[in-house]
Design a protein around this motif. Sequence first.
Motif, mmCIF file in Angstrom:
data_model
loop_
_atom_site.group_PDB
_atom_site.id
_atom_site.type_symbol
_atom_site.label_atom_id
_atom_site.label_comp_id
_atom_site.label_asym_id
_atom_site.label_seq_id
_atom_site.Cartn_x
_atom_site.Cartn_y
_atom_site.Cartn_z
ATOM 1 N N ALA A 108 78.151 -8.625 48.961
ATOM 2 C CA ALA A 108 79.327 -8.260 48.174
ATOM 3 C C ALA A 108 80.470 -7.735 49.032
ATOM 4 O O ALA A 108 81.606 -8.154 48.876
ATOM 5 C CB ALA A 108 78.947 -7.232 47.118
ATOM 6 N N ASP A 109 80.199 -6.815 49.935
ATOM 7 C CA ASP A 109 81.276 -6.161 50.679
ATOM 8 C C ASP A 109 81.049 -6.300 52.178
ATOM 9 O O ASP A 109 80.718 -5.331 52.871
ATOM 10 C CB ASP A 109 81.358 -4.686 50.276
ATOM 11 C CG ASP A 109 82.657 -4.045 50.723
ATOM 12 O OD1 ASP A 109 83.550 -4.777 51.190
ATOM 13 O OD2 ASP A 109 82.773 -2.815 50.613
ATOM 14 N N PHE A 110 81.220 -7.504 52.687
ATOM 15 C CA PHE A 110 80.945 -7.802 54.090
ATOM 16 C C PHE A 110 81.772 -6.945 55.037
ATOM 17 O O PHE A 110 81.255 -6.425 56.020
ATOM 18 C CB PHE A 110 81.200 -9.287 54.365
ATOM 19 C CG PHE A 110 81.047 -9.654 55.801
ATOM 20 C CD1 PHE A 110 79.793 -9.826 56.351
ATOM 21 C CD2 PHE A 110 82.158 -9.806 56.617
ATOM 22 C CE1 PHE A 110 79.635 -10.154 57.684
ATOM 23 C CE2 PHE A 110 82.017 -10.127 57.954
ATOM 24 C CZ PHE A 110 80.749 -10.309 58.481
ATOM 25 N N SER A 135 83.110 -3.904 54.871
ATOM 26 C CA SER A 135 82.691 -2.510 55.050
ATOM 27 C C SER A 135 81.349 -2.432 55.770
ATOM 28 O O SER A 135 81.121 -1.522 56.574
ATOM 29 C CB SER A 135 82.623 -1.781 53.715
ATOM 30 O OG SER A 135 81.584 -2.282 52.933
ATOM 31 N N LEU A 136 80.443 -3.381 55.519
ATOM 32 C CA LEU A 136 79.172 -3.406 56.235
ATOM 33 C C LEU A 136 79.385 -3.669 57.720
ATOM 34 O O LEU A 136 78.688 -3.106 58.565
ATOM 35 C CB LEU A 136 78.250 -4.474 55.649
ATOM 36 C CG LEU A 136 77.768 -4.251 54.223
ATOM 37 C CD1 LEU A 136 76.957 -5.449 53.754
ATOM 38 C CD2 LEU A 136 76.977 -2.976 54.110
ATOM 39 N N ASP A 137 80.365 -4.522 58.023
ATOM 40 C CA ASP A 137 80.673 -4.837 59.413
ATOM 41 C C ASP A 137 81.141 -3.597 60.166
ATOM 42 O O ASP A 137 80.849 -3.426 61.338
ATOM 43 C CB ASP A 137 81.732 -5.937 59.476
ATOM 44 C CG ASP A 137 81.947 -6.468 60.876
ATOM 45 O OD1 ASP A 137 80.993 -6.417 61.683
ATOM 46 O OD2 ASP A 137 83.054 -6.931 61.167
ATOM 47 N N VAL A 138 81.856 -2.714 59.506
ATOM 48 C CA VAL A 138 82.320 -1.467 60.131
ATOM 49 C C VAL A 138 81.161 -0.482 60.272
ATOM 50 O O VAL A 138 80.962 0.125 61.325
ATOM 51 C CB VAL A 138 83.473 -0.848 59.313
ATOM 52 C CG1 VAL A 138 83.822 0.533 59.823
ATOM 53 C CG2 VAL A 138 84.689 -1.764 59.345
ATOM 54 N N LEU A 139 80.369 -0.328 59.212
ATOM 55 C CA LEU A 139 79.264 0.643 59.216
ATOM 56 C C LEU A 139 78.190 0.327 60.245
ATOM 57 O O LEU A 139 77.635 1.227 60.870
ATOM 58 C CB LEU A 139 78.622 0.704 57.830
ATOM 59 C CG LEU A 139 79.344 1.501 56.777
ATOM 60 C CD1 LEU A 139 78.645 1.342 55.438
ATOM 61 C CD2 LEU A 139 79.390 2.962 57.161
ATOM 62 N N ARG A 140 77.868 -0.950 60.434
ATOM 63 C CA ARG A 140 76.766 -1.335 61.320
ATOM 64 C C ARG A 140 77.007 -0.953 62.770
ATOM 65 O O ARG A 140 76.094 -0.909 63.577
ATOM 66 C CB ARG A 140 76.473 -2.817 61.209
ATOM 67 C CG ARG A 140 77.633 -3.725 61.589
ATOM 68 C CD ARG A 140 77.488 -4.365 62.876
ATOM 69 N NE ARG A 140 78.616 -5.266 63.111
ATOM 70 C CZ ARG A 140 78.881 -5.762 64.275
ATOM 71 N NH1 ARG A 140 78.140 -5.470 65.300
ATOM 72 N NH2 ARG A 140 79.908 -6.548 64.437
ATOM 73 N N ARG A 141 78.225 -0.639 63.137
ATOM 74 C CA ARG A 141 78.521 -0.222 64.514
ATOM 75 C C ARG A 141 78.059 1.202 64.775
ATOM 76 O O ARG A 141 77.800 1.566 65.911
ATOM 77 C CB ARG A 141 80.010 -0.344 64.780
ATOM 78 C CG ARG A 141 80.510 -1.766 64.670
ATOM 79 C CD ARG A 141 82.027 -1.828 64.590
ATOM 80 N NE ARG A 141 82.464 -3.049 63.965
ATOM 81 C CZ ARG A 141 82.860 -4.118 64.615
ATOM 82 N NH1 ARG A 141 82.868 -4.124 65.912
ATOM 83 N NH2 ARG A 141 83.250 -5.187 63.948
ATOM 84 N N GLU A 142 77.937 2.007 63.715
ATOM 85 C CA GLU A 142 77.544 3.409 63.854
ATOM 86 C C GLU A 142 76.124 3.682 63.387
ATOM 87 O O GLU A 142 75.467 4.584 63.901
ATOM 88 C CB GLU A 142 78.496 4.286 63.042
ATOM 89 C CG GLU A 142 79.933 4.188 63.471
ATOM 90 C CD GLU A 142 80.860 4.844 62.473
ATOM 91 O OE1 GLU A 142 80.366 5.486 61.530
ATOM 92 O OE2 GLU A 142 82.083 4.710 62.647
#
Length: 158
Positions: free
Chosen positions: A81-83, A85-92
């Motif tokens: 659904a929200d690619f 925001s997941l792309d940003v979160l997975r870095r941390e």
Amino acid sequence: MSGVVVGVVVLLVALVAGAVAVVVVRRRSWPETPAFARPRPVTSPGGLAPDPNAGFFVHRRFGFRKSHFFVGTGCPPVLVADFSSLDVLRREQPVRIARYGIRVWWWFEDDFYREAAGLGADDVRTWVRERERKRLARQDRARLLSAAEESLRKRDNE
């Protein structure tokens, strides 16, 4: 009376054609499942393991709208659904991307991992960091052994 019969027949044909069109559009709106992503039985609950087949792809649905799908080993395409925001979160932190049966897929930094042991984000982070430490230790050990062998060769040649 025959005008009513013709009208009913035309209405039925239109309804059948509409139903067929919905089925065709639905099939086109969902991507095919690759061979590696076909569901497989889980023989034992496994710990975290890298999934080299896992990844995202973009599929254009009706109206040419882009949709992001995740696919992994044993995981058929799952709509994300929200690619962004997941792309940003997975870095941390590790992000849970998909669940299929008892398997769960995680995305952390640049890699995808799958597990069937019910791990949390902190467990995934710890496992990935420990794996990286072991990899670096193996590289250091290999460099030291190579340097020692080279030193022995030079000493034997003198």
